[in-house]
Design a protein around this motif. Structure first.
Motif, PDB file in Angstrom:
ATOM      1  N   LEU A  59      31.046  28.546  35.205  1.00 28.47           N
ATOM      2  CA  LEU A  59      29.803  29.303  35.089  1.00 28.47           C
ATOM      3  C   LEU A  59      29.695  29.949  33.714  1.00 28.47           C
ATOM      4  O   LEU A  59      30.713  30.294  33.109  1.00 28.47           O
ATOM      5  CB  LEU A  59      29.751  30.408  36.148  1.00 28.47           C
ATOM      6  N   PRO A  60      28.483  30.145  33.220  1.00 30.89           N
ATOM      7  CA  PRO A  60      28.326  30.906  31.970  1.00 30.89           C
ATOM      8  C   PRO A  60      28.572  32.395  32.191  1.00 30.89           C
ATOM      9  O   PRO A  60      28.439  32.898  33.300  1.00 30.89           O
ATOM     10  CB  PRO A  60      26.863  30.638  31.580  1.00 30.89           C
ATOM     11  N   LYS A  61      28.952  33.068  31.124  1.00 29.91           N
ATOM     12  CA  LYS A  61      29.159  34.524  31.069  1.00 29.91           C
ATOM     13  C   LYS A  61      30.443  34.975  31.776  1.00 29.91           C
ATOM     14  O   LYS A  61      31.191  35.787  31.243  1.00 29.91           O
ATOM     15  CB  LYS A  61      27.952  35.277  31.627  1.00 29.91           C
ATOM     16  N   LEU A  62      30.694  34.482  32.990  1.00 33.59           N
ATOM     17  CA  LEU A  62      31.909  34.844  33.740  1.00 33.59           C
ATOM     18  C   LEU A  62      32.202  33.689  34.673  1.00 33.59           C
ATOM     19  O   LEU A  62      31.343  33.321  35.479  1.00 33.59           O
ATOM     20  CB  LEU A  62      31.652  36.129  34.527  1.00 33.59           C
ATOM     21  N   ASP A  63      33.400  33.080  34.554  1.00 36.68           N
ATOM     22  CA  ASP A  63      33.652  31.905  35.388  1.00 36.68           C
ATOM     23  C   ASP A  63      33.932  32.297  36.840  1.00 36.68           C
ATOM     24  O   ASP A  63      34.157  33.460  37.162  1.00 36.68           O
ATOM     25  CB  ASP A  63      34.782  31.035  34.820  1.00 36.68           C
ATOM     26  N   GLY A  64      33.891  31.274  37.724  1.00 41.80           N
ATOM     27  CA  GLY A  64      34.020  31.520  39.155  1.00 41.80           C
ATOM     28  C   GLY A  64      35.336  32.149  39.545  1.00 41.80           C
ATOM     29  O   GLY A  64      35.398  32.966  40.472  1.00 41.80           O
ATOM     30  N   ILE A  65      36.418  31.782  38.851  1.00 38.64           N
ATOM     31  CA  ILE A  65      37.736  32.365  39.148  1.00 38.64           C
ATOM     32  C   ILE A  65      37.717  33.866  38.900  1.00 38.64           C
ATOM     33  O   ILE A  65      38.185  34.662  39.718  1.00 38.64           O
ATOM     34  CB  ILE A  65      38.832  31.693  38.300  1.00 38.64           C
ATOM     35  N   GLU A  66      37.136  34.279  37.789  1.00 43.32           N
ATOM     36  CA  GLU A  66      37.090  35.703  37.453  1.00 43.32           C
ATOM     37  C   GLU A  66      36.158  36.460  38.396  1.00 43.32           C
ATOM     38  O   GLU A  66      36.440  37.596  38.787  1.00 43.32           O
ATOM     39  CB  GLU A  66      36.644  35.896  36.000  1.00 43.32           C
ATOM     40  N   VAL A  67      35.045  35.829  38.777  1.00 41.29           N
ATOM     41  CA  VAL A  67      34.133  36.455  39.744  1.00 41.29           C
ATOM     42  C   VAL A  67      34.871  36.713  41.059  1.00 41.29           C
ATOM     43  O   VAL A  67      34.824  37.812  41.615  1.00 41.29           O
ATOM     44  CB  VAL A  67      32.904  35.552  40.004  1.00 41.29           C
ATOM     45  N   ALA A  68      35.578  35.682  41.556  1.00 41.49           N
ATOM     46  CA  ALA A  68      36.309  35.817  42.819  1.00 41.49           C
ATOM     47  C   ALA A  68      37.405  36.870  42.710  1.00 41.49           C
ATOM     48  O   ALA A  68      37.604  37.682  43.629  1.00 41.49           O
ATOM     49  CB  ALA A  68      36.907  34.476  43.226  1.00 41.49           C
ATOM     50  N   LYS A  69      38.101  36.870  41.592  1.00 45.93           N
ATOM     51  CA  LYS A  69      39.205  37.822  41.394  1.00 45.93           C
ATOM     52  C   LYS A  69      38.695  39.258  41.418  1.00 45.93           C
ATOM     53  O   LYS A  69      39.263  40.124  42.103  1.00 45.93           O
ATOM     54  CB  LYS A  69      39.890  37.526  40.062  1.00 45.93           C
ATOM     55  N   GLN A  70      37.612  39.531  40.685  1.00 45.83           N
ATOM     56  CA  GLN A  70      37.074  40.893  40.646  1.00 45.83           C
ATOM     57  C   GLN A  70      36.448  41.289  41.986  1.00 45.83           C
ATOM     58  O   GLN A  70      36.547  42.438  42.418  1.00 45.83           O
ATOM     59  CB  GLN A  70      36.053  41.019  39.520  1.00 45.83           C
ATOM     60  N   LEU A  71      35.810  40.324  42.648  1.00 49.04           N
ATOM     61  CA  LEU A  71      35.207  40.615  43.947  1.00 49.04           C
ATOM     62  C   LEU A  71      36.279  40.986  44.966  1.00 49.04           C
ATOM     63  O   LEU A  71      36.097  41.903  45.774  1.00 49.04           O
ATOM     64  CB  LEU A  71      34.407  39.410  44.431  1.00 49.04           C
ATOM     65  N   ARG A  72      37.411  40.261  44.938  1.00 43.02           N
ATOM     66  CA  ARG A  72      38.473  40.511  45.921  1.00 43.02           C
ATOM     67  C   ARG A  72      39.100  41.895  45.770  1.00 43.02           C
ATOM     68  O   ARG A  72      39.738  42.388  46.693  1.00 43.02           O
ATOM     69  CB  ARG A  72      39.563  39.438  45.792  1.00 43.02           C
TER      70      ARG A  72
END
Length: 240
Positions: A59-72
């Motif tokens: 994904l642009p701006k923030l990849d899916g791995i980082e999104v999932a990590k921060q969400l968790r």
């Protein structure tokens, strides 16, 4: 299952894929929100209570791995990873940050729908059942009746001290949410106690031991999250 009013966030930088998934999921009566970048996805996921997130890895701006990590760090919203990369390392990375499932592009939209339904069935079954008595919290292997101040594990009473009961109730009322020791000390003990964080650890240990006398599964629902604190794991299943 009844999909009425279930909300799904679809995150993919390709408009075509978002439209395709939206069309198939709306046919099953899901309510769809969509976005094409990671920053917006994280903001939406933290601000809203989605039943599931379909999350592209690249994904642009923030990849899916980082999104999932921060969400968790804040929530336990179920996540299904979508990606064009099918290598094992990517799958492992997705699961390590808390993804519940993983599907590789190109995929069948119908297969995605079936997997979404399967994940939601598991997560809905794990949630406490709503009863006519609002003071009654029921999980598999554990029942808390706050009106009667009573705890049953596999149908058998568990004798707890007042603070052990308060701690269990506080955790169970917010399943899958992580609480730090300082927060538990502040919220459960309130102004009655000012002291060391080991008090929380001691009470958790005793609480687990008392629950284990009736049900090993119930005792393992109180999970230590290393470096962060504790949570009540509503998804725990006996693997034996």
């Amino acid at each position: 299952m009844n999909n009425d009013a279930m909300n799904i966030l679809v995150v993919d930088d390709e408009d075509r894929i978002r439209r395709l998934l939206k069309m198939y999921l709306e046919r099953e009566n899901f309510i769809i929100t969509e976005t094409g970048n990671g920053e917006d996805a994280l903001f939406l996921a933290l601000e809203n209570d989605y039943d599931l997130i379909l999350l592209d890895l690249m994904l642009p701006k923030l990849d899916g791995i980082e999104v999932a990590k921060q969400l968790r760090e804040k929530k336990e919203t179920p996540i299904m990873m979508l990606t064009a990369k099918g290598e094992e390392t990517n799958r492992v990375q997705g699961f390590e940050v808390g993804a519940d499932d993983y599907i590789v592009k190109p995929f069948s939209p119908r297969e995605v729908v079936l997997r979404v339904v399967a994940i939601l069935k598991r997560t809905q079954l794990a949630k406490p059942k709503k009863q006519e008595n609002p003071d009654l919290i029921i999980f598999p292997h554990l029942e808390i009746d706050n009106q009667a101040h009573r705890v049953l594990s596999d149908g058998k009473p568990v004798n707890l001290t007042p603070k052990e009961y308060d701690l269990l109730l506080y955790l169970a009322q917010a399943p899958d949410q992580i609480f730090g020791r300082e927060q538990l000390l502040r919220e459960v003990w309130k102004y009655e106690f000012f002291g060391d964080l080991r008090t929380v650890d001691t009470h958790v240990k005793r609480l687990r031991e008392k629950l284990a006398q009736q049900s090993e599964v119930a005792s393992k629902m109180i999970v230590t999250v290393w470096g962060l604190g504790y949570k009540f794991n509503s998804h725990y299943e006996n693997k034996e």
